[in-house]
Design an enzyme around this catalytic site. Structure first.
Site, mmCIF file in Angstrom:
data_model
loop_
_atom_site.group_PDB
_atom_site.id
_atom_site.type_symbol
_atom_site.label_atom_id
_atom_site.label_comp_id
_atom_site.label_asym_id
_atom_site.label_seq_id
_atom_site.Cartn_x
_atom_site.Cartn_y
_atom_site.Cartn_z
ATOM 1 N N GLU A 1 -2.596 10.465 -0.217
ATOM 2 C CA GLU A 1 -4.008 9.808 -0.160
ATOM 3 C C GLU A 1 -3.959 9.392 1.092
ATOM 4 O OE1 GLU A 1 -6.132 5.885 -0.335
ATOM 5 O OE2 GLU A 1 -4.232 6.446 0.485
ATOM 6 N N GLU A 2 -2.796 8.869 1.992
ATOM 7 C CA GLU A 2 -2.932 8.349 3.263
ATOM 8 C C GLU A 2 -3.622 9.400 4.291
ATOM 9 O OE1 GLU A 2 -2.892 5.177 3.675
ATOM 10 O OE2 GLU A 2 -1.507 4.292 2.559
ATOM 11 N N ASP B 1 0.795 -1.192 -0.003
ATOM 12 C CA ASP B 1 0.038 -0.129 0.131
ATOM 13 C C ASP B 1 0.797 1.163 0.023
ATOM 14 O OD1 ASP B 1 -1.818 1.857 0.278
ATOM 15 O OD2 ASP B 1 -2.562 1.309 2.307
HETATM 16 ZN ZN LIG Z 1 -3.145 2.882 -0.198
#
Ligand SMILES: [Zn+2]
Length: 705
Positions: free
Chosen positions: A402-403, A365
């Site tokens: 994004e996180e 991720d």
């Molecule tokens: Zn992600």
């Protein structure tokens, strides 16, 4: 460090000739994959498609992932910037026009964190993830310490109450037991919902602090062997993450609704709706002494986790002190946007996106997704060398931050909102591309038929079956693969909710317990996620072929009848679940939409109508937005699919109505119903009003049909 791209031989002469005239080869060709895939997927690929599918290379993907995960690359750090430059250079090398887009956004980082039990015994939480000899990357001093993004700086000391997952239903159980969290620190476990929901609910219930730990039952040793012996979470492994409420406006908290460019006016941080109570995530090693010391009522059966203790709720004797200092400031983030301009329809965009920032290394991720996206870019680069140019524009987007809450993508959508509504055909998202071998996809219904058909032509990692068969094999009992519903938790959300664009999200999943920890590393991927990197290549093949056909097909491949039928089915479901609800108007509107969509899809595209019918297909998703937003929501405008208020990541169908029903708010139920009916009627009217046989003013190239 950059590495050189594996170059391939040039195309046979006959192919170059065909490409020069812009036509696709229709007949079956030899499938050039170097394994047994050829016999197992459908024939009938064009030569260009075969070349595209042959391009993604596992060994090159391995090198890409190694480069991306060489250092931790948290949003807004120099290491994050280095990955942006790397992605920019690779896209340029593949023949894309590339833009590096900067925003200045408000981001926290931890300065100091101290969590200690002060009674009945003393224990100071380590709050660290130690170096594992098996994984040299786990030693990096650049890894951001374990913290909860958007926690304020604060000091509190209070008794601890265990509240299971920290959902509203858990607090109801506490109330029945006569226990309140008012003035106390809530200790909850990860799982069941987006972590921001836990913070929001704890705060609403009057808690003064929140500790969130990873229970081994959810993603640790109860599931299987732990890292580095297995893929699951170890005792010291901590899940970082964003705790911002989904009900707040998405993106940069200080510039809601507008792009966070330098010099833009900003809210004062106190007005940004950020959490007001201190929050800290814990490993189960650090949570154990606290949980073990809790007295008072025994926890209900389904609250019991996997630790070898008696789970109790607490009687006030266990006290914890939290002292957190955060470093909040404006920081620069970098999106990278690569464009292949369309030869016939430069103003019709096929968007592909993945985020690049990671909590630490983020091998799964999101770096597996970035790796797959760069393989997609290289595959298109191979086609470019033959003189091919897509019919429509293809954009590859590498998002930052994004996180912290989908910030890079949201700011970009806000900046290009009008243009996106006008030009975007669809947005194909891949976040954590690979954590195992089980392929799955979520999408709006207009993309279902097309996606299934494309995936039948793409070999999976084994090379013995298609990605579709891989997906299908996971549920033998079902008659067909089931698409997930799009909620939130990745960068498709602003495209769907703000811009009204048809979206898809894909992943190849497996046993993955190191999420958002230092141990989501290259070593983990090599050992467990994808030892041969063939899953990365398979994901790149699927993503590339979807984009290719969406870009090349004269007809825009969105099926409005599939969408209308699904809405009608969902409307009936809502009516059955809530018999007290007057759903007549909704059911009628859904029925009318199906009839209109049926008529639309039955009518053939002609040269005269194709452009206008394609425009309708492109804009259909936007009809399903309520411009003013769903009642009491800032994050959601889509009347059919929205993130559930109490699930966060998970989608809730007709969320406006359901959320109002849980609050017994009759006025909002009526308002939400009205929003859906208005949207469906608008979609129906537009479909019915589409002219047939009338000469369109937009030029349509000869021979496109
Ligand atoms: Zn992600």
């Amino acid at each position: 460090m950059l590495f050189s791209i594996v170059t391939r031989g040039s195309l046979p002469r006959f192919l170059v000739t065909c490409l020069a005239c812009g036509a696709l080869l229709g007949g079956p060709v030899v499938f050039p994959l170097p394994h047994r895939a050829a016999a197992k997927v459908r024939s009938g690929l064009s030569a260009l498609e075969s070349q595209l599918l042959a391009a993604p290379a596992p060994e090159r993907a391995r090198q890409t992932l190694r480069t991306l995960t060489a250092k931790p690359h948290l949003a807004g750090t120099p290491e994050d910037y280095a990955t942006a430059l790397y992605v920019r250079d690779e896209l340029q090398r593949a023949g894309f026009d590339v833009e590096l887009v900067e925003y200045e956004v408000y981001l926290p980082r931890p300065k100091s964190r101290r969590v200690e039990m002060t009674a009945p015994t003393k224990y100071r939480c380590t709050l660290t993830e130690p170096t594992l000899p098996d994984d040299p990357d786990s030693a990096s001093p650049l890894a951001v310490p374990t913290f909860a993004a958007w926690s304020p700086s604060a000091k509190v000391e209070a008794p601890v109450v265990y509240v299971n997952y920290g959902l509203p239903r858990d607090y109801e159980v506490l109330e029945k037991l006569g226990v309140s969290v008012q003035g106390k620190i809530a200790l909850v476990r990860y799982g069941e919902c987006y972590r921001g929901v836990k913070a929001q609910v704890a705060q609403e219930k009057g808690a003064v602090g929140l500790l969130v730990y990873s229970d081994p039952k959810d993603d640790g040793y109860v599931q299987g062997k732990t890292y580095p012996d297995g893929p699951w979470r170890t005792d010291n492994c901590v899940q970082r993450g964003s705790y911002r409420a989904f009900t707040q406006p998405p993106g940069d908290p200080l510039t809601p609704g507008r792009p966070a460019k330098k010099g833009t006016s900003r809210l004062a941080p106190k007005d940004a709706g950020l959490p007001r109570i201190p929050i800290q995530p814990l490993s189960y090693r650090d949570a154990l002494p606290i949980l073990e010391s809790l007295r008072g009522p025994a926890a209900p059966k389904d609250w019991i986790g996997g630790l070898p203790i008696e789970y109790r709720i607490g009687n006030g004797e266990t006290r914890v002190r939290m002292a957190l200092t955060m470093d909040y400031r404006l920081r620069t983030i970098w999106n990278v946007i690569g464009t292949l301009t369309g030869r016939d329809h430069p103003d019709e965009w096929i968007l592909l996106g993945n985020h690049r920032d990671a909590w630490v290394y983020g091998a799964v991720d999101p770096s597996s997704g970035t790796t797959a996206m760069l393989e997609v870019a290289r595959a298109f680069g191979e086609l470019r060398k033959t003189g091919w140019q897509p019919r429509r524009t293809i954009k590859l987007c590498s998002w930052d931050a994004e996180e912290y809450g989908l910030i890079g993508s949201t700011e970009w959508v806000e900046e290009h909102l009008t243009e996106l509504r006008e030009k975007a055909v669809c947005y194909l998202n891949v976040d954590s591309a690979v954590s195992g071998d089980n392929f799955r996809a979520s999408a709006v219904p207009s993309l279902w038929s097309f996606t299934k058909s494309v995936l039948q032509d793409v070999p999976d990692a084994s090379g013995t079956r298609s990605l579709y068969d891989n997906w299908r094999a996971q549920d033998q009992k079902a008659s067909e693969v089931r698409f997930g519903k799009l909620g939130s938790g990745s960068d498709y959300a602003p495209f769907l909710q703000l811009a009204g664009i048809a979206c898809l999200d894909m992943a190849s999943t497996g046993s993955y317990g190191v999420y958002h920890s230092t141990y989501d590393s290259f070593r983990w991927m090599e050992k467990f996620g994808d030892p041969t990197f063939s899953r990365h290549a398979a994901m790149a093949r699927g993503w590339a072929l979807l984009a290719f056909r969406l870009a090349e097909s004269p007809r825009i491949e969105l099926n409005l009848l599939d969408y209308a039928r699904e809405i009608e089915r969902l409307a009936r479901e809502l009516a059955q679940e809530h018999p007290q609800l007057d759903a007549t108007a909704l059911l009628d509107a859904a029925r009318d939409l199906t009839i209109a969509a049926e008529a639309f899809e039955t009518e053939p595209d002609t040269q005269a109508t194709l452009a206008i019918r394609n425009r309708l297909r492109r804009q259909f998703e936007g009809f399903l937005l309520a411009p003013e937003g769903l009642p009491k929501r800032y994050d959601a405008r889509h009347v059919v699919y929205a993130p559930g208020v109490f699930s966060g990541y998970g989608a809730e169908v007709f969320s406006g109505v359901r959320y109002a029903l849980t609050r017994n708010d009759a006025a909002d139920v009526a308002r939400a119903m009205e929003q859906i009916v208005t949207a469906l009627k608008k979609a129906t009217r537009t479909l019915q009003g589409q002219p047939s046989g009338k000469k369109d003013t937009q030029p349509v190239r000869k021979g496109v049909l």
